[in-house]
Design a protein around this motif. Structure first.
Motif, PDB file in Angstrom:
ATOM      1  N   LYS A 199     -25.809 -30.989  16.900  1.00 13.07           N
ATOM      2  CA  LYS A 199     -24.951 -31.976  17.570  1.00 13.07           C
ATOM      3  C   LYS A 199     -23.668 -32.184  16.757  1.00 13.07           C
ATOM      4  O   LYS A 199     -22.571 -32.274  17.299  1.00 13.07           O
ATOM      5  N   MET A 200     -23.860 -32.252  15.432  1.00 14.29           N
ATOM      6  CA  MET A 200     -22.715 -32.460  14.533  1.00 14.29           C
ATOM      7  C   MET A 200     -21.705 -31.316  14.700  1.00 14.29           C
ATOM      8  O   MET A 200     -20.502 -31.556  14.788  1.00 14.29           O
ATOM      9  N   ASN A 201     -22.217 -30.086  14.777  1.00 15.40           N
ATOM     10  CA  ASN A 201     -21.329 -28.939  14.983  1.00 15.40           C
ATOM     11  C   ASN A 201     -20.546 -29.093  16.274  1.00 15.40           C
ATOM     12  O   ASN A 201     -19.354 -28.822  16.327  1.00 15.40           O
ATOM     13  N   SER A 202     -21.246 -29.524  17.332  1.00 18.56           N
ATOM     14  CA  SER A 202     -20.587 -29.682  18.633  1.00 18.56           C
ATOM     15  C   SER A 202     -19.487 -30.715  18.554  1.00 18.56           C
ATOM     16  O   SER A 202     -18.383 -30.504  19.053  1.00 18.56           O
ATOM     17  N   VAL A 203     -19.820 -31.865  17.952  1.00 20.41           N
ATOM     18  CA  VAL A 203     -18.834 -32.946  17.884  1.00 20.41           C
ATOM     19  C   VAL A 203     -17.603 -32.486  17.100  1.00 20.41           C
ATOM     20  O   VAL A 203     -16.469 -32.762  17.493  1.00 20.41           O
ATOM     21  N   PHE A 204     -17.845 -31.746  16.014  1.00 19.25           N
ATOM     22  CA  PHE A 204     -16.714 -31.265  15.221  1.00 19.25           C
ATOM     23  C   PHE A 204     -15.848 -30.284  16.000  1.00 19.25           C
ATOM     24  O   PHE A 204     -14.622 -30.376  15.998  1.00 19.25           O
ATOM     25  N   LEU A 205     -16.530 -29.340  16.662  1.00 19.40           N
ATOM     26  CA  LEU A 205     -15.806 -28.327  17.436  1.00 19.40           C
ATOM     27  C   LEU A 205     -14.960 -29.002  18.510  1.00 19.40           C
ATOM     28  O   LEU A 205     -13.771 -28.712  18.674  1.00 19.40           O
ATOM     29  N   GLU A 206     -15.585 -29.956  19.203  1.00 19.90           N
ATOM     30  CA  GLU A 206     -14.912 -30.668  20.279  1.00 19.90           C
ATOM     31  C   GLU A 206     -13.739 -31.480  19.733  1.00 19.90           C
ATOM     32  O   GLU A 206     -12.649 -31.498  20.302  1.00 19.90           O
ATOM     33  N   SER A 207     -13.976 -32.133  18.577  1.00 16.75           N
ATOM     34  CA  SER A 207     -12.931 -32.968  17.984  1.00 16.75           C
ATOM     35  C   SER A 207     -11.732 -32.118  17.605  1.00 16.75           C
ATOM     36  O   SER A 207     -10.579 -32.532  17.802  1.00 16.75           O
ATOM     37  N   LEU A 208     -11.999 -30.918  17.056  1.00 16.42           N
ATOM     38  CA  LEU A 208     -10.881 -30.048  16.661  1.00 16.42           C
ATOM     39  C   LEU A 208     -10.102 -29.584  17.876  1.00 16.42           C
ATOM     40  O   LEU A 208      -8.875 -29.596  17.908  1.00 16.42           O
ATOM     41  N   ARG A 209     -10.845 -29.196  18.922  1.00 13.27           N
ATOM     42  CA  ARG A 209     -10.169 -28.700  20.122  1.00 13.27           C
ATOM     43  C   ARG A 209      -9.414 -29.808  20.841  1.00 13.27           C
ATOM     44  O   ARG A 209      -8.371 -29.570  21.414  1.00 13.27           O
ATOM     45  N   GLY A 210      -9.995 -30.997  20.817  1.00 13.57           N
ATOM     46  CA  GLY A 210      -9.377 -32.090  21.583  1.00 13.57           C
ATOM     47  C   GLY A 210      -8.588 -33.046  20.704  1.00 13.57           C
ATOM     48  O   GLY A 210      -8.374 -34.203  21.074  1.00 13.57           O
ATOM     49  N   LEU A 211      -8.143 -32.569  19.541  1.00 13.62           N
ATOM     50  CA  LEU A 211      -7.459 -33.444  18.588  1.00 13.62           C
ATOM     51  C   LEU A 211      -6.241 -34.120  19.226  1.00 13.62           C
ATOM     52  O   LEU A 211      -6.030 -35.323  19.054  1.00 13.62           O
ATOM     53  N   GLY A 212      -5.488 -33.344  19.992  1.00 10.71           N
ATOM     54  CA  GLY A 212      -4.295 -33.883  20.651  1.00 10.71           C
ATOM     55  C   GLY A 212      -4.650 -35.059  21.536  1.00 10.71           C
ATOM     56  O   GLY A 212      -4.048 -36.137  21.448  1.00 10.71           O
ATOM     57  N   GLU A 213      -5.647 -34.896  22.371  1.00  9.38           N
ATOM     58  CA  GLU A 213      -6.061 -35.960  23.301  1.00  9.38           C
ATOM     59  C   GLU A 213      -6.578 -37.180  22.530  1.00  9.38           C
ATOM     60  O   GLU A 213      -6.285 -38.318  22.876  1.00  9.38           O
ATOM     61  N   LEU A 214      -7.350 -36.924  21.464  1.00  6.56           N
ATOM     62  CA  LEU A 214      -7.922 -38.033  20.693  1.00  6.56           C
ATOM     63  C   LEU A 214      -6.819 -38.878  20.068  1.00  6.56           C
ATOM     64  O   LEU A 214      -6.873 -40.109  20.089  1.00  6.56           O
ATOM     65  N   ILE A 215      -5.795 -38.209  19.536  1.00  5.36           N
ATOM     66  CA  ILE A 215      -4.690 -38.937  18.906  1.00  5.36           C
ATOM     67  C   ILE A 215      -3.907 -39.689  19.979  1.00  5.36           C
ATOM     68  O   ILE A 215      -3.626 -40.880  19.868  1.00  5.36           O
ATOM     69  N   GLN A 216      -3.625 -38.982  21.065  1.00  7.72           N
ATOM     70  CA  GLN A 216      -2.813 -39.576  22.124  1.00  7.72           C
ATOM     71  C   GLN A 216      -3.434 -40.842  22.695  1.00  7.72           C
ATOM     72  O   GLN A 216      -2.754 -41.828  22.943  1.00  7.72           O
TER      73      GLN A 216
END
Ligand SMILES: Nc1ncnc2c1ncn2[C@@H]1O[C@H](COP(=O)(O)OP(=O)(O)OP(=O)(O)O)[C@@H](O)[C@H]1O
Ligand SMILES: [Mg+2]
Length: 550
Positions: A199-216
């Protein structure tokens, strides 16, 4: 569904078959190695007894010669055992990786759509890696412990039956009961731990890919909290595992002392009754004391086993998963001359996305599909690629039912340009070249020209050698789309399925591409688009409402 530890082990052992002779060798070398090391203590005791003028089987010289010989031999035997075990382990990891990739290929794409990719990555990398423990440090130690324990039960039993019985009980308790009890207790922690890591791997992968959206959208704090929560969860599971490990170690050490004391007491009692000589009583005790090595290895094993079995279960589950669409290899190979869908019905789940669809795609024509978002246009293309199997009706490919055609033959006739072009971390040239094995530079350039991409590539300092970041991060949406189209042109397949090929393009680029499509010879094109301007080149347009194309 969870399976039992025994079932997981049986599944993992089943994979060893081709390397069975190496396993046998490891076991023989392991048993001999332990016999050597344990006999060092026994020989040492014999030497002391001899010096104290007790009767002994061998002369002092013979004892010392054997001591040196066994000590040196022990080193070689241990090396041989470890070498065999690690050869098996790493060879098997390679075989398992191969199997896992084959399995992922079988499951693609239907079963992997919407699947947790980070978790898959941890199965492919960490879980497989952890199986090394099982193959190098689990199977042979179990067999070695059983064989050496049996030998010493007989050895001590030869002095006195009851002392042999004490030895048997102590080996079974330390090598069998403690690990079984411990293994049962920590099995659930092991699986939870591995799943949480996934799960941790998934969250990290997703966070990296969606970094722009998360910041925005100001979601970084929430993400961080989520990651912290997961980390705490993982630490809690690890703590439980470590606690169980320490407890097992303590119980094991305590049991060794206890059983040695019982043996000493029993041996001395028999000596005092005059039924056993002093040297035999002493040797029995020393032998038991020094022969716990193999069973202690088993006892310690149960701690690692929690991780290993959890990993084994995750890997085996992936290997055994059945695909949505079985690859056809014993069917027909066909040349392409048109597609006809009749009464075609399909739903991913209960809900039907396509209902009683009739579509005729004659050879050499451009057929358009138009319809609102979500009505099933991409779904139709996936059915024509046989990524999914239809629910009912018929899809006839060159007058042959699509399920009867060899999957490789079917796909070699098709080039599918998806709505979102997937780009690899490689050069532009190689990303286009992916569509055709051994494609030449000229072919790649010709395809890029047809896709209105060549002029753009020419402006780049490194041209076709320009690396594009992961997922094509350094390219615009339209540029990515044109790479997808260039692939479709390059593949040279007679049937092109294009899903919104021009949605991100300006009218100038669109014009060039439509011209290329119009001029393409010996191809049949199925063109999905929202735009009337794009569909202008189609000889017939099917208009789709949800569940109904007409
Ligand atoms: N793998 C899937 N599992 C379950 N439902 C799916 C899956 N893929 C698509 N769907 C659903 O099927 C329906 C049709 O999807 P599809 O992608 O074919 O639409 P579309 O016509 O191509 O839409 P768009 O114009 O937006 O690309 C949608 O409601 C979608 O949510
Ligand atoms: Mg679509």
């Amino acid at each position: 569904m969870r399976r039992s530890g025994i079932k997981i082990m049986a599944g993992l052992i089943g994979l060893i078959k081709p390397l069975f002779h190496f396993m046998l060798m490891a076991i023989i070398l392991g048993v001999l190695g332990f016999l050597c090391s344990i006999s060092l203590t026994i020989l040492g005791t014999s030497a002391v007894l001899k010096l104290l003028a007790f009767p002994a089987y061998f002369s002092l010289k013979a004892i010392f010669t054997m001591l040196i010989l066994f000590a040196v031999l022990r080193g070689f035997l241990r090396y041989g055992e470890q070498r065999c075990n690690h050869y098996i382990a790493f060879k098997l990891l390679a075989i398992i990786r191969d199997k896992v990739f084959a399995s992922l290929r079988r499951l693609c794409p239907a079963k992997l759509e919407g699947r947790d990719k980070g978790n898959l990555i941890s199965i492919i990398t960490e879980d497989i890696e952890l199986l090394e423990v099982f193959y190098a440090h689990t199977i042979s130690p179990i067999v070695i412990a059983i064989i050496t324990s049996l030998i010493f039960v007989f050895f001590i039993g030869n002095f006195s039956f009851s002392l042999g019985l004490i030895a048997a009980v102590s080996y079974i308790f330390i090598g069998g009961i403690i690990p079984l009890f411990n293994g049962k207790k920590i099995k659930t922690y092991g699986m939870d731990y591995r799943n949480n890591i996934g799960k941790m791997n998934s969250v990290f992968l997703e966070s990296l890919r969606g970094l722009g959206e998360l910041i925005q959208f100001g979601q970084t704090k929430n993400r961080l909290d989520e990651i912290n929560k997961l980390t705490e969860n993982i630490s809690a599971k690890e703590k439980k595992l470590k606690e169980a490990e320490s407890l097992t170690k303590a119980i094991t050490d305590f049991s060794i002392l206890g059983f040695t004391a019982i043996m000493l007491l029993a041996a001395m009692t028999q000596f005092s009754w005059g039924v056993l000589s002093f040297e035999k009583a002493l040797l029995a005790t020393v032998t038991l004391m020094s022969s716990f090595g193999p069973v202690v290895a088993l006892s310690n094993l149960s701690n690692n086993l929690a991780h290993t079995l959890a990993s084994g279960e995750r890997v085996l589950s992936l290997l055994e998963e059945s695909p949505m669409v079985e690859e056809k290899t014993d069917g027909k190979n066909i040349p392409f001359h048109g597609v006809e869908c009749k009464n075609l019905t399909f739903g991913y789940r209960e809900e039907e996305i396509l209902q009683n669809l009739f579509i005729d795609i004659p050879c050499g024509k451009i057929i358009g599909i138009h319809g609102k978002s979500g009505c099933g246009k991409s779904t139709l293309l996936k059915l024509l690629m046989r990524f999914w199997d239809k629910t009912s009706g018929s899809i006839k490919f060159s007058d042959t039912e699509i399920e009867e055609i060899n999957t490789a033959s079917l796909r070699s006739n098709e080039s599918y340009c998806t709505q979102e072009t997937y780009l690899f971390h490689d050069t532009i040239g190689n990303n286009i070249g992916l569509a055709k094995a051994d494609s030449t530079e000229e072919e790649i350039i010709a395809a890029a020209k047809k896709a209105s991409l060549h002029n753009f590539v020419e402006t780049l300092p490194k041209g076709y050698q320009t690396p594009i970041g992961e997922l094509g991060d350094t390219l615009s949406g339209g540029e990515k789309q044109r790479i997808g189209l260039a692939r479709a042109f390059l593949s040279g397949a007679p049937f092109m399925l294009l899903d919104e090929p021009t949605s991100n393009l300006d009218s100038l680029n669109e014009g060039i591409i439509l011209k290329s499509l119009n001029e393409a010879e010996n191809v049949t094109i199925l063109l999905v688009s929202h735009r009337k301007s794009t569909l202008g080149i189609a000889s017939k347009v099917y208009s789709a409402e949800r569940g109904r194309l007409s």
